[in-house]
Design a protein around this motif. Structure first.
Motif, PDB file in Angstrom:
ATOM      1  N   UNK A 114      45.215  45.536  34.052  1.00 51.29           N
ATOM      2  CA  UNK A 114      45.470  46.015  35.411  1.00 51.29           C
ATOM      3  C   UNK A 114      44.548  45.382  36.422  1.00 51.29           C
ATOM      4  N   UNK A 115      43.270  45.237  36.048  1.00 49.12           N
ATOM      5  CA  UNK A 115      42.305  44.586  36.943  1.00 49.12           C
ATOM      6  C   UNK A 115      42.630  43.099  37.081  1.00 49.12           C
ATOM      7  N   UNK A 116      42.960  42.470  35.962  1.00 52.36           N
ATOM      8  CA  UNK A 116      43.331  41.043  36.032  1.00 52.36           C
ATOM      9  C   UNK A 116      44.543  40.847  36.940  1.00 52.36           C
ATOM     10  N   UNK A 117      45.536  41.721  36.816  1.00 51.47           N
ATOM     11  CA  UNK A 117      46.752  41.577  37.608  1.00 51.47           C
ATOM     12  C   UNK A 117      46.440  41.705  39.094  1.00 51.47           C
ATOM     13  N   UNK A 118      45.603  42.656  39.449  1.00 54.05           N
ATOM     14  CA  UNK A 118      45.211  42.800  40.843  1.00 54.05           C
ATOM     15  C   UNK A 118      44.480  41.567  41.353  1.00 54.05           C
ATOM     16  N   UNK A 119      43.567  41.036  40.556  1.00 54.39           N
ATOM     17  CA  UNK A 119      42.832  39.829  40.948  1.00 54.39           C
ATOM     18  C   UNK A 119      43.775  38.630  41.054  1.00 54.39           C
ATOM     19  N   UNK A 120      44.670  38.523  40.105  1.00 57.40           N
ATOM     20  CA  UNK A 120      45.637  37.428  40.068  1.00 57.40           C
ATOM     21  C   UNK A 120      46.466  37.373  41.355  1.00 57.40           C
ATOM     22  N   UNK A 121      46.847  38.549  41.847  1.00 59.04           N
ATOM     23  CA  UNK A 121      47.702  38.607  43.030  1.00 59.04           C
ATOM     24  C   UNK A 121      46.912  38.641  44.332  1.00 59.04           C
ATOM     25  N   UNK A 122      45.692  39.182  44.292  1.00 52.77           N
ATOM     26  CA  UNK A 122      44.878  39.240  45.512  1.00 52.77           C
ATOM     27  C   UNK A 122      44.159  37.926  45.800  1.00 52.77           C
ATOM     28  N   UNK A 123      43.810  37.185  44.761  1.00 55.19           N
ATOM     29  CA  UNK A 123      42.998  35.976  44.946  1.00 55.19           C
ATOM     30  C   UNK A 123      43.626  34.958  45.899  1.00 55.19           C
ATOM     31  N   UNK A 124      44.930  34.681  45.812  1.00 54.45           N
ATOM     32  CA  UNK A 124      45.491  33.727  46.769  1.00 54.45           C
ATOM     33  C   UNK A 124      45.383  34.193  48.224  1.00 54.45           C
ATOM     34  N   UNK A 125      45.474  35.488  48.449  1.00 53.58           N
ATOM     35  CA  UNK A 125      45.328  36.021  49.805  1.00 53.58           C
ATOM     36  C   UNK A 125      43.889  35.862  50.290  1.00 53.58           C
ATOM     37  N   UNK A 126      42.935  36.177  49.424  1.00 48.80           N
ATOM     38  CA  UNK A 126      41.535  36.025  49.795  1.00 48.80           C
ATOM     39  C   UNK A 126      41.192  34.557  50.016  1.00 48.80           C
ATOM     40  N   UNK A 127      41.714  33.703  49.163  1.00 49.88           N
ATOM     41  CA  UNK A 127      41.476  32.260  49.329  1.00 49.88           C
ATOM     42  C   UNK A 127      42.031  31.773  50.669  1.00 49.88           C
ATOM     43  N   UNK A 128      43.211  32.247  51.006  1.00 48.02           N
ATOM     44  CA  UNK A 128      43.814  31.835  52.276  1.00 48.02           C
ATOM     45  C   UNK A 128      43.002  32.337  53.463  1.00 48.02           C
ATOM     46  N   UNK A 129      42.366  33.505  53.296  1.00 53.19           N
ATOM     47  CA  UNK A 129      41.554  34.059  54.377  1.00 53.19           C
ATOM     48  C   UNK A 129      40.165  33.443  54.453  1.00 53.19           C
ATOM     49  N   UNK A 130      39.791  32.707  53.409  1.00 56.65           N
ATOM     50  CA  UNK A 130      38.538  31.963  53.435  1.00 56.65           C
ATOM     51  C   UNK A 130      37.312  32.740  52.999  1.00 56.65           C
ATOM     52  N   UNK A 131      37.493  33.986  52.540  1.00 57.67           N
ATOM     53  CA  UNK A 131      36.356  34.781  52.069  1.00 57.67           C
ATOM     54  C   UNK A 131      36.887  36.050  51.429  1.00 57.67           C
ATOM     55  N   UNK A 132      35.972  36.911  51.004  1.00 57.60           N
ATOM     56  CA  UNK A 132      36.366  38.193  50.432  1.00 57.60           C
ATOM     57  C   UNK A 132      35.464  38.581  49.281  1.00 57.60           C
ATOM     58  N   UNK A 133      35.645  39.813  48.817  1.00 59.85           N
ATOM     59  CA  UNK A 133      34.853  40.352  47.718  1.00 59.85           C
ATOM     60  C   UNK A 133      35.765  41.114  46.767  1.00 59.85           C
ATOM     61  N   UNK A 134      35.592  40.874  45.483  1.00 63.01           N
ATOM     62  CA  UNK A 134      36.247  41.659  44.443  1.00 63.01           C
ATOM     63  C   UNK A 134      35.149  42.372  43.666  1.00 63.01           C
ATOM     64  N   UNK A 135      35.277  43.683  43.533  1.00 64.07           N
ATOM     65  CA  UNK A 135      34.324  44.476  42.759  1.00 64.07           C
ATOM     66  C   UNK A 135      35.082  45.146  41.624  1.00 64.07           C
ATOM     67  N   UNK A 136      34.670  44.861  40.410  1.00 63.72           N
ATOM     68  CA  UNK A 136      35.288  45.445  39.226  1.00 63.72           C
ATOM     69  C   UNK A 136      34.382  46.531  38.669  1.00 63.72           C
ATOM     70  N   UNK A 137      34.899  47.750  38.574  1.00 67.00           N
ATOM     71  CA  UNK A 137      34.110  48.860  38.062  1.00 67.00           C
ATOM     72  C   UNK A 137      34.222  48.865  36.539  1.00 67.00           C
ATOM     73  N   UNK A 138      33.196  48.353  35.902  1.00 70.52           N
ATOM     74  CA  UNK A 138      33.109  48.341  34.445  1.00 70.52           C
ATOM     75  C   UNK A 138      32.398  49.614  34.003  1.00 70.52           C
ATOM     76  N   UNK A 139      31.353  49.512  33.211  1.00 71.75           N
ATOM     77  CA  UNK A 139      30.681  50.673  32.647  1.00 71.75           C
ATOM     78  C   UNK A 139      29.464  50.189  31.879  1.00 71.75           C
ATOM     79  N   UNK A 140      28.562  51.107  31.554  1.00 75.27           N
ATOM     80  CA  UNK A 140      27.539  50.728  30.579  1.00 75.27           C
ATOM     81  C   UNK A 140      28.184  50.365  29.246  1.00 75.27           C
ATOM     82  N   UNK A 141      29.420  50.836  29.027  1.00 75.60           N
ATOM     83  CA  UNK A 141      30.178  50.449  27.838  1.00 75.60           C
ATOM     84  C   UNK A 141      30.613  48.991  27.888  1.00 75.60           C
ATOM     85  N   UNK A 142      30.381  48.325  28.997  1.00 72.51           N
ATOM     86  CA  UNK A 142      30.578  46.888  29.089  1.00 72.51           C
ATOM     87  C   UNK A 142      29.286  46.107  28.900  1.00 72.51           C
TER      88      UNK A 142
END
Length: 254
Positions: A114-142
């Motif tokens: 689910x996180x990969x899919x969001x990044x996959x689809x959001x990244x081209x928009x962020x790239x086109x805008x020339x900047x941006x931030x993606x924050x992935x909420x992992x865990x100490x289990x990561x």
């Protein structure tokens, strides 16, 4: 003040808990926010509480079409995408032998795919805008292993690795990608846990959603030279374990 003031953020799993706290923090920083979640009533209430610069959209993070709709609505309502927070996640209490193949796959699908899919689809928009931030909420289990939640651990380690791969790929577009690793936090997922499990931490308590949200806000607004980085918020749980209380005698530590 955020460099993204007046632009748009999408927060998955935003109906309550950590996600709702993150949405609140991002709105305060000047971003407009789409609260995305499967929980329609709670999600709509959260968005309403945030005021006119927030809306709710139903989202199953494993659904590509749903992701496309949410991202389109975000930009149509509030302007160019600046921030994506992949917070949606589930846990199943099952180990290597006991967890069913279907449930293992479901946990990995939600937490990692689910996180990969969001990044996959959001990244081209962020790239086109020339900047941006993606924050992935992992865990100490990561960061370390836990018994009895094999699928969850696998998904959160995978999300940590995915963060680093994305940071390498998107840096040239001015897009930063970081992971956040909470320990025990007061959220619905941990409602049944005995809080004595935090007794051995240097800070012997559960954290609060607002504390995780403050970390995310820092990453988005202040940590402008950080990417591929892991931000740990766990009361010191992963620092190690104190085995013997040191005592001072004759000028030396024993």
């Amino acid at each position: 003040m955020s460099e993204f003031h007046g632009r748009t953020a999408v927060v998955t799993g935003g109906a309550h808990g950590i996600g709702a706290a993150i949405a609140h923090t991002l709105v305060k920083s000047g971003l407009s926010v789409v609260v995305a979640d499967l929980l329609d009533a709670e999600g709509a209430a959260t968005a309403e509480s945030l005021g006119p610069t927030a809306i709710f959209r139903h989202l199953d993070v494993t659904d590509e079409y749903g992701w496309r709709q949410v991202l389109d609505d975000a930009e149509a309502n509030f302007g160019p995408l600046a921030v994506l927070v992949n917070n949606a996640g589930i846990v199943d209490f099952g180990g290597i032998e006991s967890e069913s193949p279907a449930m293992f796959r479901h946990v990995v699908d939600v937490n990692l795919y689910g996180a990969w899919l969001g990044m996959h689809l959001a990244a081209p928009r962020l790239r086109a805008n020339g900047d941006g931030v993606i924050v992935n909420i992992s865990s100490t289990a990561g960061l370390i292993g836990y018994s009895g939640i094999a699928g969850y651990v696998a998904s959160k380690w995978g999300l940590r690795g995915l963060t680093k791969a994305a940071a390498l790929e998107l840096g040239d577009a001015g897009v930063r990608v970081c992971s956040v690793h909470p320990g025990p936090i007061h959220i619905p997922m941990t409602a049944g846990f005995d809080e004595s499990m935090a007794a051995g931490q240097p800070l012997p308590r559960f954290g609060e959603p607002a504390e995780v949200a403050a970390m995310v806000g820092f990453i988005v607004t202040e940590a402008t030279f950080s990417t591929g980085s892991e931000f740990v918020i766990d009361g010191g749980a992963t620092a190690g374990m104190t085995l013997v209380e040191p005592t001072k005698a004759h000028g030396t530590w024993q």
